[in-house]
Design a protein around this motif. Structure first.
Motif, PDB file in Angstrom:
ATOM      1  N   ARG A 161       0.710  -1.081   0.163  1.00  0.00           N
ATOM      2  CA  ARG A 161       0.095   0.385   0.200  1.00  0.00           C
ATOM      3  C   ARG A 161       0.341   1.209   0.078  1.00  0.00           C
ATOM      4  O   ARG A 161       2.374   1.019   0.312  1.00  0.00           O
ATOM      5  N   THR A 162       0.169   2.589  -0.480  1.00  0.00           N
ATOM      6  CA  THR A 162       0.827   3.715  -0.264  1.00  0.00           C
ATOM      7  C   THR A 162      -0.021   4.593   0.750  1.00  0.00           C
ATOM      8  O   THR A 162      -1.117   4.901   0.141  1.00  0.00           O
ATOM      9  N   VAL A 163       0.732   5.754   1.071  1.00  0.00           N
ATOM     10  CA  VAL A 163       0.100   6.106   1.794  1.00  0.00           C
ATOM     11  C   VAL A 163       0.735   7.878   1.653  1.00  0.00           C
ATOM     12  O   VAL A 163       2.460   7.657   1.056  1.00  0.00           O
ATOM     13  N   GLU A 164      -0.357   8.727   1.041  1.00  0.00           N
ATOM     14  CA  GLU A 164       0.654   9.827   0.482  1.00  0.00           C
ATOM     15  C   GLU A 164       0.392  11.051   2.336  1.00  0.00           C
ATOM     16  O   GLU A 164      -0.503  12.278   2.173  1.00  0.00           O
ATOM     17  N   TRP A 165       1.817  11.999   2.019  1.00  0.00           N
ATOM     18  CA  TRP A 165       1.457  12.970   3.476  1.00  0.00           C
ATOM     19  C   TRP A 165       1.702  14.617   3.128  1.00  0.00           C
ATOM     20  O   TRP A 165       2.973  14.677   2.832  1.00  0.00           O
ATOM     21  N   TRP A 166       1.185  15.029   2.875  1.00  0.00           N
ATOM     22  CA  TRP A 166       0.961  16.810   2.104  1.00  0.00           C
ATOM     23  C   TRP A 166       1.379  17.248   3.098  1.00  0.00           C
ATOM     24  O   TRP A 166       0.719  17.300   4.091  1.00  0.00           O
ATOM     25  N   LEU A 167       2.536  18.071   3.302  1.00  0.00           N
ATOM     26  CA  LEU A 167       2.670  19.081   4.034  1.00  0.00           C
ATOM     27  C   LEU A 167       3.801  20.305   3.913  1.00  0.00           C
ATOM     28  O   LEU A 167       4.481  20.189   2.923  1.00  0.00           O
ATOM     29  N   VAL A 168       3.985  20.519   4.879  1.00  0.00           N
ATOM     30  CA  VAL A 168       4.833  22.074   5.344  1.00  0.00           C
ATOM     31  C   VAL A 168       5.659  22.159   5.604  1.00  0.00           C
ATOM     32  O   VAL A 168       5.332  22.705   7.026  1.00  0.00           O
ATOM     33  N   PRO A 169       7.495  22.104   5.700  1.00  0.00           N
ATOM     34  CA  PRO A 169       7.201  22.241   6.614  1.00  0.00           C
ATOM     35  C   PRO A 169       7.944  23.378   7.212  1.00  0.00           C
ATOM     36  O   PRO A 169       7.934  24.549   6.619  1.00  0.00           O
ATOM     37  N   ILE A 170       7.532  23.925   8.812  1.00  0.00           N
ATOM     38  CA  ILE A 170       7.865  25.329   9.157  1.00  0.00           C
ATOM     39  C   ILE A 170       9.043  25.357   9.881  1.00  0.00           C
ATOM     40  O   ILE A 170       9.161  26.202  10.219  1.00  0.00           O
ATOM     41  N   LYS A 171       9.861  24.551  10.170  1.00  0.00           N
ATOM     42  CA  LYS A 171      11.195  24.513  11.116  1.00  0.00           C
ATOM     43  C   LYS A 171      11.653  23.998  10.815  1.00  0.00           C
ATOM     44  O   LYS A 171      12.191  22.800  10.310  1.00  0.00           O
ATOM     45  N   THR A 172      13.643  24.671  11.168  1.00  0.00           N
ATOM     46  CA  THR A 172      14.482  23.852  10.210  1.00  0.00           C
ATOM     47  C   THR A 172      14.436  23.195  11.568  1.00  0.00           C
ATOM     48  O   THR A 172      14.530  23.283  12.489  1.00  0.00           O
ATOM     49  N   GLY A 173      15.631  21.444  10.982  1.00  0.00           N
ATOM     50  CA  GLY A 173      16.157  21.151  11.970  1.00  0.00           C
ATOM     51  C   GLY A 173      16.790  19.542  12.219  1.00  0.00           C
ATOM     52  O   GLY A 173      16.620  19.558  10.309  1.00  0.00           O
ATOM     53  N   ARG A 174      17.467  18.705  12.502  1.00  0.00           N
ATOM     54  CA  ARG A 174      17.856  17.810  11.915  1.00  0.00           C
ATOM     55  C   ARG A 174      17.265  16.715  12.827  1.00  0.00           C
ATOM     56  O   ARG A 174      17.713  16.927  14.156  1.00  0.00           O
ATOM     57  N   TYR A 175      16.555  15.675  13.161  1.00  0.00           N
ATOM     58  CA  TYR A 175      15.684  14.618  13.310  1.00  0.00           C
ATOM     59  C   TYR A 175      15.880  13.499  13.140  1.00  0.00           C
ATOM     60  O   TYR A 175      16.382  12.416  11.858  1.00  0.00           O
ATOM     61  N   ASP A 176      16.699  13.032  14.275  1.00  0.00           N
ATOM     62  CA  ASP A 176      17.015  11.219  13.785  1.00  0.00           C
ATOM     63  C   ASP A 176      16.307  10.393  14.750  1.00  0.00           C
ATOM     64  O   ASP A 176      16.643   9.330  15.266  1.00  0.00           O
ATOM     65  N   ASP A 177      14.497  11.178  14.730  1.00  0.00           N
ATOM     66  CA  ASP A 177      13.862   9.775  15.361  1.00  0.00           C
ATOM     67  C   ASP A 177      13.055   9.373  14.511  1.00  0.00           C
ATOM     68  O   ASP A 177      12.317   8.477  14.996  1.00  0.00           O
ATOM     69  N   LEU A 178      12.966   9.347  13.166  1.00  0.00           N
ATOM     70  CA  LEU A 178      11.798   8.175  12.638  1.00  0.00           C
ATOM     71  C   LEU A 178      12.301   7.220  12.652  1.00  0.00           C
ATOM     72  O   LEU A 178      14.300   6.070  12.556  1.00  0.00           O
ATOM     73  N   LYS A 179      11.754   6.283  12.844  1.00  0.00           N
ATOM     74  CA  LYS A 179      11.456   5.028  13.277  1.00  0.00           C
ATOM     75  C   LYS A 179      10.141   3.741  12.851  1.00  0.00           C
ATOM     76  O   LYS A 179       9.237   3.949  12.309  1.00  0.00           O
ATOM     77  N   CYS A 180      10.430   3.187  12.748  1.00  0.00           N
ATOM     78  CA  CYS A 180       9.569   1.558  12.490  1.00  0.00           C
ATOM     79  C   CYS A 180       8.933   1.124  13.610  1.00  0.00           C
ATOM     80  O   CYS A 180       9.742   1.138  14.411  1.00  0.00           O
ATOM     81  N   VAL A 181       8.334   1.865  14.713  1.00  0.00           N
ATOM     82  CA  VAL A 181       7.648   0.805  16.270  1.00  0.00           C
ATOM     83  C   VAL A 181       7.513  -0.420  16.103  1.00  0.00           C
ATOM     84  O   VAL A 181       7.279  -0.737  17.820  1.00  0.00           O
ATOM     85  N   ILE A 182       7.107  -0.902  15.252  1.00  0.00           N
ATOM     86  CA  ILE A 182       6.746  -2.528  15.953  1.00  0.00           C
ATOM     87  C   ILE A 182       8.073  -3.426  16.186  1.00  0.00           C
ATOM     88  O   ILE A 182       9.403  -2.853  15.808  1.00  0.00           O
TER      89      ILE A 182
END
Ligand SMILES: [Cu+2]
Length: 155
Positions: free
Chosen positions: A119-140
């Motif tokens: 499956r595919t999901v589209e997340w339409w967003l506008v970034p509003i704050k700069t930064g480096r975020y290392d917390d992307l993960k799969c929570v399974i």
């Protein structure tokens, strides 16, 4: 008399100029009318590896992003980043059927997206704050530990 005519013509021209300037600024300020930049991320792959591809996602503040999250694997996976959710304005989420047609739109703040196999999901967003975020993960359980992690950079 000539002087009065000249003055009223000048007044009309100024008014016209002001109207043109203000309508131009309105168009530039409407972020929903801007061009969309598509960023694609795969959650796992056909070999069921526990990775994000790419695992570094770079996006720009103020630009409308269509983040296309697809899962070509045989298992469900999550795209989860608390910090990303706090650094963007979410316009909508769209879920797609197997042919790519939109079957639903979800609006409001999004923190985590679960994508089912194939499956595919589209997340339409506008970034509003700069930064480096290392917390992307799969929570399974076990997936982040096995490598299903990533970084999001907003500049
Ligand atoms: Cu996973």
């Amino acid at each position: 008399m000539k002087h009065a005519l000249f003055q009223s013509t000048l007044f009309c021209l100024s008014l016209l100029t002001l109207t043109l300037i203000s309508s131009t600024s309105l168009a530039k300020g409407d972020l929903s009318a801007q061009e969309i930049k598509t960023v694609r991320v795969e959650l796992s792959n056909k070999n069921d590896q526990l990775i994000f591809s790419p695992n570094l996602i770079t996006i720009e503040t103020g630009k409308l992003i269509k983040l296309v999250l697809s899962n070509p694997s045989n298992n469900k996976h999550y795209f989860s980043s608390d910090k990303l959710s706090q650094a963007v304005f979410t316009r909508k989420i769209q879920t797609l059927d197997e042919r790519g047609s939109v079957i639903s739109e979800i609006k409001g703040n999004i923190r985590e997206v679960e994508v089912y196999p194939g499956r595919t999901v589209e997340w339409w967003l506008v970034p509003i704050k700069t930064g480096r975020y290392d917390d992307l993960k799969c929570v399974i359980p076990g997936h982040a530990e096995a490598g299903m992690v990533g970084r999001i950079e907003i500049f």
